[in-house]
Scaffold this motif. Structure first.
Motif, PDB file in Angstrom:
ATOM      1  N   GLY A 160      17.499  -7.847 -19.321  1.00  0.00           N
ATOM      2  CA  GLY A 160      17.114  -6.714 -18.481  1.00  0.00           C
ATOM      3  C   GLY A 160      18.232  -5.688 -18.361  1.00  0.00           C
ATOM      4  O   GLY A 160      18.006  -4.476 -18.486  1.00  0.00           O
ATOM      5  N   ALA A 161      19.454  -6.171 -18.142  1.00  0.00           N
ATOM      6  CA  ALA A 161      20.586  -5.246 -17.996  1.00  0.00           C
ATOM      7  C   ALA A 161      20.902  -4.566 -19.326  1.00  0.00           C
ATOM      8  O   ALA A 161      21.176  -3.361 -19.368  1.00  0.00           O
ATOM      9  CB  ALA A 161      21.805  -5.984 -17.460  1.00  0.00           C
TER      10      ALA A 161
ATOM     11  N   MET B  67      18.502  -1.907 -19.872  1.00  0.00           N
ATOM     12  CA  MET B  67      18.828  -0.722 -19.075  1.00  0.00           C
ATOM     13  C   MET B  67      19.910   0.110 -19.781  1.00  0.00           C
ATOM     14  O   MET B  67      19.837   1.339 -19.827  1.00  0.00           O
ATOM     15  CB  MET B  67      19.288  -1.138 -17.675  1.00  0.00           C
ATOM     16  CG  MET B  67      19.548   0.035 -16.762  1.00  0.00           C
ATOM     17  SD  MET B  67      19.970  -0.455 -15.066  1.00  0.00           S
ATOM     18  CE  MET B  67      18.349  -0.772 -14.380  1.00  0.00           C
ATOM     19  N   MET B  68      20.907  -0.560 -20.332  1.00  0.00           N
ATOM     20  CA  MET B  68      21.939   0.166 -21.090  1.00  0.00           C
ATOM     21  C   MET B  68      21.305   0.916 -22.265  1.00  0.00           C
ATOM     22  O   MET B  68      21.612   2.074 -22.526  1.00  0.00           O
ATOM     23  CB  MET B  68      23.006  -0.813 -21.615  1.00  0.00           C
ATOM     24  CG  MET B  68      23.815  -1.497 -20.517  1.00  0.00           C
ATOM     25  SD  MET B  68      25.091  -2.593 -21.216  1.00  0.00           S
ATOM     26  CE  MET B  68      25.403  -3.667 -19.796  1.00  0.00           C
TER      27      MET B  68
ATOM     28  N   ALA C 228      18.263   1.955 -22.558  1.00  0.00           N
ATOM     29  CA  ALA C 228      17.447   3.087 -22.082  1.00  0.00           C
ATOM     30  C   ALA C 228      18.339   4.291 -21.775  1.00  0.00           C
ATOM     31  O   ALA C 228      17.983   5.437 -22.068  1.00  0.00           O
ATOM     32  CB  ALA C 228      16.657   2.670 -20.838  1.00  0.00           C
ATOM     33  N   ILE C 229      19.514   4.023 -21.210  1.00  0.00           N
ATOM     34  CA  ILE C 229      20.448   5.122 -20.917  1.00  0.00           C
ATOM     35  C   ILE C 229      20.927   5.749 -22.224  1.00  0.00           C
ATOM     36  O   ILE C 229      20.959   6.977 -22.379  1.00  0.00           O
ATOM     37  CB  ILE C 229      21.639   4.589 -20.092  1.00  0.00           C
ATOM     38  CG1 ILE C 229      21.161   4.148 -18.709  1.00  0.00           C
ATOM     39  CG2 ILE C 229      22.738   5.640 -19.987  1.00  0.00           C
ATOM     40  CD1 ILE C 229      22.177   3.332 -17.924  1.00  0.00           C
ATOM     41  N   LYS C 230      21.291   4.894 -23.174  1.00  0.00           N
ATOM     42  CA  LYS C 230      21.742   5.391 -24.479  1.00  0.00           C
ATOM     43  C   LYS C 230      20.664   6.265 -25.122  1.00  0.00           C
ATOM     44  O   LYS C 230      20.947   7.366 -25.622  1.00  0.00           O
ATOM     45  CB  LYS C 230      22.074   4.186 -25.373  1.00  0.00           C
ATOM     46  CG  LYS C 230      22.232   4.480 -26.857  1.00  0.00           C
ATOM     47  CD  LYS C 230      23.529   5.208 -27.163  1.00  0.00           C
ATOM     48  CE  LYS C 230      23.742   5.314 -28.686  1.00  0.00           C
ATOM     49  NZ  LYS C 230      24.896   6.184 -28.992  1.00  0.00           N
TER      50      LYS C 230
ATOM     51  N   ALA D 150      18.281   7.852 -23.725  1.00  0.00           N
ATOM     52  CA  ALA D 150      18.052   9.097 -22.982  1.00  0.00           C
ATOM     53  C   ALA D 150      19.142  10.118 -23.280  1.00  0.00           C
ATOM     54  O   ALA D 150      18.876  11.315 -23.361  1.00  0.00           O
ATOM     55  CB  ALA D 150      17.998   8.796 -21.483  1.00  0.00           C
ATOM     56  N   LEU D 151      20.379   9.661 -23.436  1.00  0.00           N
ATOM     57  CA  LEU D 151      21.490  10.600 -23.589  1.00  0.00           C
ATOM     58  C   LEU D 151      21.816  10.903 -25.053  1.00  0.00           C
ATOM     59  O   LEU D 151      22.513  11.861 -25.347  1.00  0.00           O
ATOM     60  CB  LEU D 151      22.752  10.057 -22.891  1.00  0.00           C
ATOM     61  CG  LEU D 151      22.613   9.754 -21.391  1.00  0.00           C
ATOM     62  CD1 LEU D 151      23.987   9.485 -20.793  1.00  0.00           C
ATOM     63  CD2 LEU D 151      21.919  10.891 -20.648  1.00  0.00           C
TER      64      LEU D 151
ATOM     65  N   PHE E 202      25.428  -2.683 -28.361  1.00  0.00           N
ATOM     66  CA  PHE E 202      24.142  -3.379 -28.518  1.00  0.00           C
ATOM     67  C   PHE E 202      23.428  -2.774 -29.713  1.00  0.00           C
ATOM     68  O   PHE E 202      23.703  -1.647 -30.110  1.00  0.00           O
ATOM     69  CB  PHE E 202      23.267  -3.231 -27.268  1.00  0.00           C
ATOM     70  CG  PHE E 202      23.331  -1.852 -26.678  1.00  0.00           C
ATOM     71  CD1 PHE E 202      22.759  -0.768 -27.328  1.00  0.00           C
ATOM     72  CD2 PHE E 202      24.008  -1.631 -25.492  1.00  0.00           C
ATOM     73  CE1 PHE E 202      22.843   0.504 -26.794  1.00  0.00           C
ATOM     74  CE2 PHE E 202      24.099  -0.365 -24.954  1.00  0.00           C
ATOM     75  CZ  PHE E 202      23.517   0.709 -25.609  1.00  0.00           C
TER      76      PHE E 202
END
Lengths: 475, 475
Positions: free
Chosen positions: A448-449, A452-453, A455-457, A459-460, A472
């Protein structure tokens, strides 16, 4: 930890993205002699001090300004070409490898100090300056930048990997010491993640998100870090112990009673032997703690006396002082040379280094079990640790030609990491994830964590051009 | 800063999303008596201690476990209903307002201490425990949790707003003191953002990303924070100065020489007069510093002597000691009561509070210009500040029925924030952005950085259900 330049330890099948000819032409047109495609230059920029190898990047751009970085990133964005920032080349986990191809942006020419604000205890620098260059340049101001990972790393690289080192126990890591960043984003925009105020509650903490992101979320072009007043007094001490456990118990109690010790390094008996042989010293062949105290003359004396008393309770003996700078240097040089001493102890060997960090209450357990396993393996090893933080490094000294030794060393590493995670710790205290520890990160953080990383990657950096393949896998 | 419960100061046209009947039924079925739709309960949960008002949430769920939070968030996710975490209700910038409708999750029943690890100087708590509850519960361990924002806020709320307060100058803010979090994400998953190791370089710093995210990226269900050994000795002192500048110069030099002062609070002459009247004290009517020193008996004495010497250089006088706990309490009670003293000084008034923070070198400039403007405005005001961090609060005491006074006070606030930003500072040192400071955040961080925050929000909460409308507008 310093490590020699690696030849390949593993040969993963890295799939490199194509570099369009139009991109190469545009790059050459924009950067001229600031851009090199010479093989030697590319190879130098396509490796770090870790043990994994990959084909070199297609080109190296020597950036001299934020504008250079922006322009290079914009070209990469337009053509979908990966871009990897390069500082001093001292990372350890494959961070600099062009595993998906692309170019390297070398920021070592961006090594100016932009402003020193001694009243605010801050300095703003370009990312290519190394920590020694920085401290040399400000040495007459009465202030210093304390983070010391061993290698003379660039400040940009240290921010990228959330580096720390021997005196993090007192001064924190790059997480605590980077105040703000200027960052070139994946689209080539420039943003600032913060300002020079000591604290802020203004929105998401982009500074801390960027620190430790290993070049995957943006390229740093300016960095504001904290300075500290040079301590009025510094003293160092060394103390031998009957066992690793006794040394660790001493450290736990020291931290617990609130002694603001500046450095406290554990060196195991193997390291002591290796250092004695390498540096012609006669340190007592027992586990030892190397300590440094910073403060007022009274404060330093008080701290050291408290630690000496605690050490005495745990059977510590030969508590020796080093108040003169040259004696301190000799002691900490021995510590910094532990790696080289170890490698020299087995000619031709390669060192596989671990970097786990556990809550300090679990440190003795973690170390003792790992020592037992390492002893049983028959592979020569040494152990050093920033024990005030619970961070420790085993170095397994393997014969690079022995598949068997390599497998066993990786197995020891894997058992060590799993133990650290089970004890509430982490697979990496200060080296970062890079390529080598991606599996460990998943075990540690959970799907899960890591998701989340990711998803941030995404997005940016939706085209995945910023140091792809690190921390990852995206799929 | 404590502020009275507000009635409406501004009446923005908040557009509330519809709450589907099926959602209400599912919520009632799952939570029974743990869910309330009583107007009084909803109204209590639909406001904070700031000055903005909005219609209350549609329901309040009293969560008692991580599972409760997960189930509530999953229901919200399924029906696209906003969800706002509620701790102690002491936030100041409209954080708790249901500006887009939805439900409130009250976590105050989740107030257990899950584990105390004195060897590691950490404690893991549920988010609803308040800082006083926590310190009461651990008072016999010899350790304490230092962050003190004034109000008896919940630890979850303090983490959400990156709170700090009077002793951040020594112990840092929630940014430095939250080690890891258990978080329920927008999809109702549970992740952990870190572990109990003191440092880590394992991937993106999700902990620091979550701290200060004001409920917009996840709901905290467990929080691990740092503890500190109770100082062996504590002493306090108060010193009057001929001017604010002299007081600020004293603080700058104190920080610069590295005195680890634990608290250093500035109180302007208006505050002194108000506090004298309110608390029947006879403090000298001059700007003053309230200070606290933590350490060993020798260390504390040494620190205080150094500060006294520095203060003397800047014309500080009447340096008075308070070594007895009751005298220290009296002094800091005066400080904590400054707000109430101020409000009492103008019966029926409302207080508009600022929260800027600047690099300490610019603090004197910032304060003097703001004082000049405030004096010229004719609006009664007071000034207090956590000056060791460069953070200060003006309180403008306006007649709530006077449109003119309100406009002028907001104008003073706006000028103050713009000055702070121009000096390299921030619009909010510790209160957060919420609703009130969204415009200031854009000015401060720039569109690029705010756009990056938005991109992260959209990636982690694609349906925009987690405390929507806070920190920034999505469009």
């Amino acid at each position: 930890m310093n490590a020699p330049v690696a030849t390949s330890l593993l040969h993963p099948e890295f799939v490199q993205r194509p570099v369009p000819e139009a991109f190469v032409q545009a790059l050459a047109a924009r950067f001229g002699s600031q851009c090199s495609t010479a093989l030697a230059v590319r190879e130098q920029h396509g490796r770090d001090e870790g043990a994994i190898a990959a084909p070199p990047p297609a080109a190296v751009v020597f950036a001299e300004s934020t504008q250079d970085v922006q322009d290079a990133v914009r070209l990469c964005a337009r053509h979908g070409v990966p871009v990897i920032p390069y500082g001093a080349g001292s990372s350890l986990e494959g961070h600099l490898l062009a595993v998906e191809g692309g170019i390297s942006i070398d920021v070592s020419r961006m090594n100016r100090i932009l402003s020193v604000n001694t009243e605010d205890l801050t300095v703003t620098v370009q990312p290519g300056i190394t920590r020694k260059q920085l401290n040399d340049a400000i040495k007459d101001t009465g202030f210093f930048f304390p983070i010391d990972p061993g290698a003379d790393a660039s400040i940009g690289g240290m921010a990228s990997t959330r580096a720390s080192g021997t005196n993090a126990v007192r001064y924190g890591t790059m997480r605590e010491n980077v105040l703000s960043l200027e960052v070139v984003t994946a689209s080539g925009e420039v943003i600032r993640t913060g300002n020079r105020a000591k604290k802020s509650a203004a929105g998401y903490d982009l500074t801390r998100l960027m620190v430790g992101s290993e070049g995957t979320l943006g390229i740093f072009t300016e960095i504001t870090v904290r300075l500290y007043p040079l301590p009025e007094a510094v003293s160092a001490a060394v103390c031998s112990f009957p066992s690793i456990e006794a040394a660790v118990r001493t450290v736990i109690q020291t931290i617990q009673v609130g002694v603001p010790i500046a450095r406290v390094e554990l060196i195991d008996v193997n390291s002591v032997r290796m250092v004695n042989a390498y540096s012609k010293l006669e340190l007592r062949e027992e586990p030892m703690l190397l300590m440094e105290f910073h403060g007022s003359p009274t404060g330093v004396k008080e701290q050291a006396e408290m630690v000496q008393e605690i050490a005495g309770e745990f059977g510590g003996n030969a508590f020796e002082w080093a108040e003169r700078p040259e004696d301190r240097t000799r002691l900490f040089t021995a510590r910094h040379n532990a790696y080289f001493a170890a490698v020299a102890s087995r000619p031709g060997c390669r060192c596989i280094t671990t970097d786990a960090c556990v809550p300090i209450s679990r440190l003795a357990d973690a170390l003792l079990d790992c020592v037992t396993e390492a002893d049983a393996s028959g592979i020569p090893y040494f152990l050093v640790g920033h024990v005030g933080d619970g961070n420790f490094h085993f170095g397994y000294l393997i014969d690079p030609d022995s598949e068997d030794e390599r497998t066993r060393a990786e197995q020891l590493n894997s058992q060590l990491v799993q133990r650290a995670i089970a004890l509430g710790g982490t697979c990496t205290g200060e080296h970062g994830v890079g390529i080598h520890k991606q599996g460990f990160l998943r075990e540690e953080a959970g799907d899960g964590a890591v998701q989340m990383m990711r998803a941030i990657k995404q997005a940016l950096d939706p085209r995945n051009i910023l140091n792809p393949g690190k921390i990852f896998a995206l799929q």
